[in-house]
Design an enzyme around this catalytic site. Structure first.
Site, PDB file in Angstrom:
ATOM      1  N   HIS A 140       0.812  -1.224   0.000  1.00 25.92           N
ATOM      2  CA  HIS A 140       0.000   0.000   0.000  1.00 25.92           C
ATOM      3  C   HIS A 140       0.842   1.268   0.000  1.00 25.92           C
ATOM      4  O   HIS A 140       0.303   2.362  -0.232  1.00 25.92           O
ATOM      5  CB  HIS A 140      -0.925   0.041   1.216  1.00 25.92           C
ATOM      6  CG  HIS A 140      -1.997  -0.991   1.208  1.00 25.92           C
ATOM      7  ND1 HIS A 140      -2.825  -1.189   0.131  1.00 25.92           N
ATOM      8  CD2 HIS A 140      -2.362  -1.901   2.152  1.00 25.92           C
ATOM      9  CE1 HIS A 140      -3.671  -2.181   0.408  1.00 25.92           C
ATOM     10  NE2 HIS A 140      -3.404  -2.625   1.615  1.00 25.92           N
ATOM     11  N   ASP A 177      -2.951 -10.630  -2.342  1.00 23.65           N
ATOM     12  CA  ASP A 177      -3.530 -10.098  -1.106  1.00 23.65           C
ATOM     13  C   ASP A 177      -5.000  -9.743  -1.339  1.00 23.65           C
ATOM     14  O   ASP A 177      -5.397  -9.387  -2.454  1.00 23.65           O
ATOM     15  CB  ASP A 177      -2.752  -8.857  -0.682  1.00 23.65           C
ATOM     16  CG  ASP A 177      -3.071  -8.372   0.728  1.00 23.65           C
ATOM     17  OD1 ASP A 177      -2.290  -8.664   1.635  1.00 23.65           O
ATOM     18  OD2 ASP A 177      -4.110  -7.690   0.890  1.00 23.65           O
ATOM     19  N   HIS A 179      -6.471  -7.144  -0.342  1.00 25.64           N
ATOM     20  CA  HIS A 179      -6.536  -5.706  -0.599  1.00 25.64           C
ATOM     21  C   HIS A 179      -5.678  -5.368  -1.813  1.00 25.64           C
ATOM     22  O   HIS A 179      -4.589  -5.916  -1.992  1.00 25.64           O
ATOM     23  CB  HIS A 179      -6.031  -4.914   0.610  1.00 25.64           C
ATOM     24  CG  HIS A 179      -6.780  -5.193   1.873  1.00 25.64           C
ATOM     25  ND1 HIS A 179      -6.349  -6.127   2.793  1.00 25.64           N
ATOM     26  CD2 HIS A 179      -7.922  -4.665   2.362  1.00 25.64           C
ATOM     27  CE1 HIS A 179      -7.203  -6.162   3.807  1.00 25.64           C
ATOM     28  NE2 HIS A 179      -8.169  -5.292   3.566  1.00 25.64           N
ATOM     29  N   ASP A 260      -4.805 -12.720   3.538  1.00 29.19           N
ATOM     30  CA  ASP A 260      -6.021 -12.243   4.175  1.00 29.19           C
ATOM     31  C   ASP A 260      -7.263 -12.492   3.328  1.00 29.19           C
ATOM     32  O   ASP A 260      -8.364 -12.087   3.705  1.00 29.19           O
ATOM     33  CB  ASP A 260      -5.915 -10.762   4.554  1.00 29.19           C
ATOM     34  CG  ASP A 260      -5.172  -9.923   3.532  1.00 29.19           C
ATOM     35  OD1 ASP A 260      -4.824 -10.448   2.449  1.00 29.19           O
ATOM     36  OD2 ASP A 260      -4.924  -8.741   3.805  1.00 29.19           O
TER      37      ASP A 260
END
Length: 325
Positions: A140, A177, A179, A260
């Protein structure tokens, strides 16, 4: 392989190594408040899962610090200085609503980025592949903005190191991931010789990663709806990300390995399991074998249910070991 130069280095003895595990105790010293999901317990769970007879064949190396010059290939010097200046003398401090730092966070971030750099060096010197068990995560972190639990973009730093130090012209990152890796996409979007492919839940933080976001033809996003499971994930990879990766034909492949998307994870709503992580690792290893001599470096991103995280990382690393054997 024609796109990479093989240079002499002190890592030459790693030609006898199959899979490397790079980590460092400093990555436990990045300590957000007790309720924060990105905790040192994540790394402890992973190291326990890999401390069994099944993983005795891993070659374990302490991650070095990334140099400022290596980090500055992605993050401007003033952004690096700002992160270092934000470190508190004690306790924890907010960088943003989600991202916290403690006195040991800058050292942890240097080691996390350094692990990926060292993994690239080792694999270019003959090691089969590498997994970086490090934190804080990185995908990120945008060039000028730490966010989403991330300080430096570890995988992007490694990608540009493969180019600058080893002459790997075309470098790919695949990110599974839950996200979207907005930071990696932002760093890569204008460069046709860098590839970013991602599956991720949408809608979800950080709100980027729509299929229409294609950069200069080098970005492939395959968003998945809440509740999607193995079938949807594997189809997205098989129909969108993996064909695009083959078309790109990388000289080096890096993986942003977030776990995740597991059905047990508390921060999202996908329904993956360990078998899915084993499957995608195998498929990525096959792609790497076709295009770049099997050269892969994987680095930890998310994964917040400790039991699921340990099992998922074990499945991922076992598949890397099988590919490198």
């Amino acid at each position: 392989m024609a796109g990479c130069l093989r240079l002499p280095s002190g890592f030459a003895t790693l030609s006898r190594v199959n899979t490397l595990l790079l980590t460092h105790p400093a990555c436990l010293d990045h300590v957000p408040p007790a309720a924060h999901p990105e905790s040192p317990a994540r790394l402890r769970a992973i190291l326990r899962a890999l401390d069994t007879e099944a993983f005795a064949g891993l070659t374990r190396i302490e991650a070095p610090r990334a140099s400022r010059a290596q980090i500055a290939r992605i993050h401007p010097p003033d952004a690096i200085d700002a992160i270092e200046a934000a470190m508190p003398a004690s306790g924890a401090r907010h960088i943003d609503a989600d991202t916290m730092v403690s006195p040991g966070s800058f050292e942890a971030a240097l080691r996390a980025a350094g692990a990926v750099v060292a993994g690239v060096d080792a694999v270019m010197n003959g090691a089969g592949n590498a997994f970086c068990a490090v934190r804080p995560p990185g995908h990120h972190a945008e060039p000028t903005t730490p966010m989403g639990f991330c300080l430096f973009n570890n995988v992007a730093i490694g990608a540009l190191h493969a180019r600058a130090a080893w002459g790997c012209r075309r470098v790919a990152v695949v990110d599974f991931d839950v996200h979207h890796g907005n930071g990696t996409q932002a760093a890569f979007a204008a460069d046709p010789d860098l590839f970013y492919g991602s599956t991720h839940q949408s809608p979800l933080y950080p709100g980027t990663g729509a299929a229409r976001e294609v950069g200069v033809g080098n970005i492939v996003n395959a968003p998945l709806p809440p509740g999607a499971g193995s079938t949807e994930f594997r189809l997205a990879m098989e129909r969108r990300v993996l064909p695009a990766l083959d078309a790109f034909a990388p000289d080096f492949l890096l993986i942003s390995a977030g776990f995740d998307g597991h059905r047990a994870d508390p921060l999202a709503n996908l329904c993956l399991d360990e078998a899915d992580y084993s499957w995608i690792t195998q498929r990525l290893a096959e792609a790497a074998a076709r295009h770049c001599g099997g050269r892969i470096v994987s680095t930890l991103e998310g994964g917040y249910d400790l039991g699921a995280l340990g099992l998922s990382v074990a499945a991922h690393v076992a598949a890397l070991m099988d590919a490198a054997a």
